[in-house]
Motif scaffolding. Structure first.
Motif, PDB file in Angstrom:
ATOM      1  N   PRO A 107       0.811  -1.225   0.000  1.00  0.00           N
ATOM      2  CA  PRO A 107       0.000   0.000   0.000  1.00  0.00           C
ATOM      3  C   PRO A 107       0.840   1.269   0.000  1.00  0.00           C
ATOM      4  CG  PRO A 107      -0.897  -1.594   1.548  1.00  0.00           C
ATOM      5  CD  PRO A 107       0.420  -2.136   1.090  1.00  0.00           C
ATOM      6  N   LEU A 108       2.014   1.215   0.644  1.00  0.00           N
ATOM      7  CA  LEU A 108       2.880   2.397   0.655  1.00  0.00           C
ATOM      8  C   LEU A 108       3.366   2.719  -0.753  1.00  0.00           C
ATOM      9  CD1 LEU A 108       4.346   4.554   2.261  1.00  0.00           C
ATOM     10  CD2 LEU A 108       6.172   2.906   2.707  1.00  0.00           C
ATOM     11  N   THR A 109       3.777   1.696  -1.491  1.00  0.00           N
ATOM     12  CA  THR A 109       4.219   1.907  -2.874  1.00  0.00           C
ATOM     13  C   THR A 109       3.078   2.439  -3.733  1.00  0.00           C
ATOM     14  OG1 THR A 109       5.801   0.087  -2.653  1.00  0.00           O
ATOM     15  CG2 THR A 109       5.231   0.787  -4.883  1.00  0.00           C
ATOM     16  N   THR A 110       1.881   1.868  -3.556  1.00  0.00           N
ATOM     17  CA  THR A 110       0.713   2.321  -4.310  1.00  0.00           C
ATOM     18  C   THR A 110       0.400   3.777  -4.004  1.00  0.00           C
ATOM     19  OG1 THR A 110      -0.196   0.077  -4.271  1.00  0.00           O
ATOM     20  CG2 THR A 110      -1.725   1.870  -4.753  1.00  0.00           C
ATOM     21  N   THR A 111       0.523   4.155  -2.737  1.00  0.00           N
ATOM     22  CA  THR A 111       0.230   5.529  -2.331  1.00  0.00           C
ATOM     23  C   THR A 111       1.192   6.505  -2.983  1.00  0.00           C
ATOM     24  OG1 THR A 111      -0.632   4.770  -0.202  1.00  0.00           O
ATOM     25  CG2 THR A 111       0.017   7.074  -0.348  1.00  0.00           C
ATOM     26  N   ILE A 112       2.471   6.161  -2.987  1.00  0.00           N
ATOM     27  CA  ILE A 112       3.487   7.039  -3.585  1.00  0.00           C
ATOM     28  C   ILE A 112       3.202   7.232  -5.070  1.00  0.00           C
ATOM     29  CG2 ILE A 112       5.919   7.145  -4.244  1.00  0.00           C
ATOM     30  CD1 ILE A 112       5.509   7.918  -1.381  1.00  0.00           C
ATOM     31  N   MET A 113       2.923   6.139  -5.772  1.00  0.00           N
ATOM     32  CA  MET A 113       2.682   6.217  -7.216  1.00  0.00           C
ATOM     33  C   MET A 113       1.383   6.947  -7.537  1.00  0.00           C
ATOM     34  SD  MET A 113       5.300   4.837  -8.537  1.00  0.00           S
ATOM     35  CE  MET A 113       6.527   3.543  -8.483  1.00  0.00           C
ATOM     36  N   GLY A 114       0.373   6.740  -6.698  1.00  0.00           N
ATOM     37  CA  GLY A 114      -0.925   7.335  -6.976  1.00  0.00           C
ATOM     38  C   GLY A 114      -1.038   8.794  -6.609  1.00  0.00           C
ATOM     39  N   ALA A 115      -0.055   9.309  -5.858  1.00  0.00           N
ATOM     40  CA  ALA A 115      -0.144  10.697  -5.393  1.00  0.00           C
ATOM     41  C   ALA A 115       0.416  11.690  -6.402  1.00  0.00           C
ATOM     42  CB  ALA A 115       0.587  10.843  -4.063  1.00  0.00           C
ATOM     43  N   VAL A 116       1.030  11.201  -7.492  1.00  0.00           N
ATOM     44  CA  VAL A 116       1.640  12.091  -8.478  1.00  0.00           C
ATOM     45  C   VAL A 116       1.103  11.764  -9.867  1.00  0.00           C
ATOM     46  CG1 VAL A 116       3.747  12.302  -7.099  1.00  0.00           C
ATOM     47  CG2 VAL A 116       3.589  10.514  -8.845  1.00  0.00           C
ATOM     48  N   THR A 136       0.653   9.253  11.194  1.00  0.00           N
ATOM     49  CA  THR A 136       0.903   9.994   9.953  1.00  0.00           C
ATOM     50  C   THR A 136      -0.046   9.551   8.850  1.00  0.00           C
ATOM     51  OG1 THR A 136       3.241  10.281  10.511  1.00  0.00           O
ATOM     52  CG2 THR A 136       2.619  10.539   8.192  1.00  0.00           C
ATOM     53  N   ALA A 137      -0.227   8.232   8.723  1.00  0.00           N
ATOM     54  CA  ALA A 137      -1.159   7.724   7.708  1.00  0.00           C
ATOM     55  C   ALA A 137      -2.572   8.203   7.980  1.00  0.00           C
ATOM     56  CB  ALA A 137      -1.110   6.193   7.683  1.00  0.00           C
ATOM     57  N   ALA A 138      -2.979   8.200   9.239  1.00  0.00           N
ATOM     58  CA  ALA A 138      -4.338   8.607   9.588  1.00  0.00           C
ATOM     59  C   ALA A 138      -4.583  10.081   9.294  1.00  0.00           C
ATOM     60  CB  ALA A 138      -4.604   8.311  11.066  1.00  0.00           C
ATOM     61  N   LEU A 139      -3.558  10.907   9.480  1.00  0.00           N
ATOM     62  CA  LEU A 139      -3.744  12.354   9.353  1.00  0.00           C
ATOM     63  C   LEU A 139      -3.460  12.898   7.955  1.00  0.00           C
ATOM     64  CD1 LEU A 139      -2.120  13.607  12.705  1.00  0.00           C
ATOM     65  CD2 LEU A 139      -4.549  13.239  12.203  1.00  0.00           C
ATOM     66  N   MET A 140      -2.554  12.262   7.218  1.00  0.00           N
ATOM     67  CA  MET A 140      -2.069  12.875   5.979  1.00  0.00           C
ATOM     68  C   MET A 140      -2.438  12.127   4.707  1.00  0.00           C
ATOM     69  SD  MET A 140       1.738  14.214   7.171  1.00  0.00           S
ATOM     70  CE  MET A 140       1.884  15.260   5.711  1.00  0.00           C
ATOM     71  N   ILE A 141      -2.679  10.820   4.783  1.00  0.00           N
ATOM     72  CA  ILE A 141      -3.013  10.073   3.568  1.00  0.00           C
ATOM     73  C   ILE A 141      -4.484  10.321   3.242  1.00  0.00           C
ATOM     74  CG2 ILE A 141      -3.116   7.804   2.482  1.00  0.00           C
ATOM     75  CD1 ILE A 141      -0.298   8.753   3.143  1.00  0.00           C
ATOM     76  N   GLN A 142      -4.745  10.768   2.040  1.00  0.00           N
ATOM     77  CA  GLN A 142      -6.098  11.064   1.598  1.00  0.00           C
ATOM     78  C   GLN A 142      -6.733   9.822   0.961  1.00  0.00           C
ATOM     79  OE1 GLN A 142      -7.423  14.006   2.403  1.00  0.00           O
ATOM     80  NE2 GLN A 142      -5.439  14.489   3.312  1.00  0.00           N
ATOM     81  N   PRO A 143      -7.843   9.343   1.466  1.00  0.00           N
ATOM     82  CA  PRO A 143      -8.443   8.101   0.956  1.00  0.00           C
ATOM     83  C   PRO A 143      -8.726   8.134  -0.535  1.00  0.00           C
ATOM     84  CG  PRO A 143      -9.484   8.750   2.999  1.00  0.00           C
ATOM     85  CD  PRO A 143      -8.609   9.892   2.606  1.00  0.00           C
ATOM     86  N   GLN A 144      -9.231   9.252  -1.022  1.00  0.00           N
ATOM     87  CA  GLN A 144      -9.615   9.308  -2.425  1.00  0.00           C
ATOM     88  C   GLN A 144      -8.388   9.209  -3.335  1.00  0.00           C
ATOM     89  OE1 GLN A 144     -10.021  11.701  -0.241  1.00  0.00           O
ATOM     90  NE2 GLN A 144      -9.401  13.711  -1.005  1.00  0.00           N
ATOM     91  N   GLN A 145      -7.204   9.630  -2.849  1.00  0.00           N
ATOM     92  CA  GLN A 145      -5.994   9.539  -3.662  1.00  0.00           C
ATOM     93  C   GLN A 145      -5.365   8.155  -3.562  1.00  0.00           C
ATOM     94  OE1 GLN A 145      -3.898  12.955  -2.005  1.00  0.00           O
ATOM     95  NE2 GLN A 145      -4.082  13.943  -3.976  1.00  0.00           N
ATOM     96  N   SER A 146      -5.809   7.358  -2.580  1.00  0.00           N
ATOM     97  CA  SER A 146      -5.228   6.021  -2.413  1.00  0.00           C
ATOM     98  C   SER A 146      -6.005   4.971  -3.182  1.00  0.00           C
ATOM     99  CB  SER A 146      -5.227   5.654  -0.932  1.00  0.00           C
ATOM    100  OG  SER A 146      -4.440   6.571  -0.202  1.00  0.00           O
ATOM    101  N   GLU A 147      -7.167   5.327  -3.700  1.00  0.00           N
ATOM    102  CA  GLU A 147      -7.969   4.341  -4.428  1.00  0.00           C
ATOM    103  C   GLU A 147      -7.339   4.044  -5.779  1.00  0.00           C
ATOM    104  OE1 GLU A 147     -10.427   2.704  -3.300  1.00  0.00           O
ATOM    105  OE2 GLU A 147     -10.735   3.781  -1.458  1.00  0.00           O
ATOM    106  N   PRO A 148      -7.370   2.791  -6.244  1.00  0.00           N
ATOM    107  CA  PRO A 148      -6.780   2.456  -7.561  1.00  0.00           C
ATOM    108  C   PRO A 148      -7.590   3.115  -8.682  1.00  0.00           C
ATOM    109  CG  PRO A 148      -8.000   0.592  -6.682  1.00  0.00           C
ATOM    110  CD  PRO A 148      -7.972   1.623  -5.600  1.00  0.00           C
TER     111      PRO A 148
END
Length: 279
Positions: free
Chosen positions: A149-158, A267-279
């Motif tokens: 999920p961390l790798t997915t988050t990094i790729m999906g945020a840009v 950090t994940a709870a406060l800063m990761i945006q759910p809509q940006q983490s969706e595939p």
């Protein structure tokens, strides 16, 4: 020398950031960090991989110098962690498809924190299967949940064309985290070790002359050699005192690692945006 080197490093980092902010084609575009998700994922990486780096560095010293493991056995002790991350990587990737990356990152980091805390439970001696094996299992499970999920988050945020740069930045953060953990935790380990050893020697009422002979060995921590010419009883007391003192410092490091993993979950709870983490 250490402070001078640290100062040079800080100045070089500031110069790098200023350069990247002004050049036309930066190697590390700073605008990527305007994304809360991208910044949060890298901060999470810094915390979690700092904790993991502390374990990877100090755990073998505990196994070899305190518990009496061979170098081969100490390396094999990490196999549950490696195998769990390998076997569960596909499954954890599926968690992102079902729940997004935010919840697995929170839960995985929290489980990893429990694993780090479990490393602080064993003392000197005991079977691997009842001491460090449970901690290795829990840590491996927590890391397996977190990594994909961390790798997915990094790729999906840009943007798609910036995915390679984003991956490179995250890898650099992960490597830097391990180096920082070793650099910052090593003086702390020495401080706790020496404090615990002083308390042990006072409790055993070891003579000042023997303590003076032991003084040059303190820098070796658990690898400290017993001064020659002592009776078997005193040598055994000193050997046990050194082992117990290193265990105290190792427990302190594992407590810090657990705290860093909890910081990752927050950090994940406060800063990761759910809509940006969706595939």
């Amino acid at each position: 020398l250490v402070l001078t080197t640290l100062g040079i490093g800080i100045m070089a980092l500031i110069g790098f950031l200023l350069t990247e902010a002004t050049v036309r084609f930066p190697m590390m575009p700073l605008q990527l960090f305007r994304s809360s998700t991208f910044s949060g994922a890298n901060l999470l990486t810094l915390f979690l991989y700092s904790a993991l780096g502390g374990v990877l560095f100090f755990f073998p010293f505990n196994l070899i110098q305190v518990q009496g493991y061979s170098a081969t056995a100490a390396g094999a002790a990490f196999l549950p962690l490696i195998l769990l991350m390998f076997v569960l990587s596909r499954w954890s990737g599926g968690l992102v498809n079902r729940y997004g990356a935010k919840r697995p990152l929170i839960i995985g980091s929290a489980i990893a924190a429990v694993g780090f805390a479990l490393f602080a439970v064993p003392g000197v001696g005991g079977s691997y299967w009842t001491t460090f094996f449970p901690a290795m299992l829990v840590l491996g499970f927590g890391m397996a949940i977190s990594v994909a999920p961390l790798t997915t988050t990094i790729m999906g945020a840009v943007k798609t064309q910036q995915a390679g740069i984003a991956s490179g930045i995250n890898n650099a953060v992960a490597r830097t985290a391990g180096l920082l953990a070793i650099a910052l935790l090593s003086p702390f380990v020495a401080l706790v070790f020496n404090s615990a050893l002083d308390a042990q020697l006072d409790q055993l009422q070891i003579s000042p002359a023997i303590q003076q002979l032991l003084e040059p060995e303190r820098i070796k921590l658990a690898g400290a050699q017993i001064p020659p010419g002592l009776s078997d009883a005193v040598s055994d007391q000193l050997r046990n005192a050194i082992a117990e003192s290193f265990v105290s410092s190792f427990r302190a490091v594992m407590g810090i690692a657990a705290g860093l993993a909890i910081a990752s979950a927050i950090t994940a709870a406060l800063m990761i945006q759910p809509q940006q983490s969706e595939p």
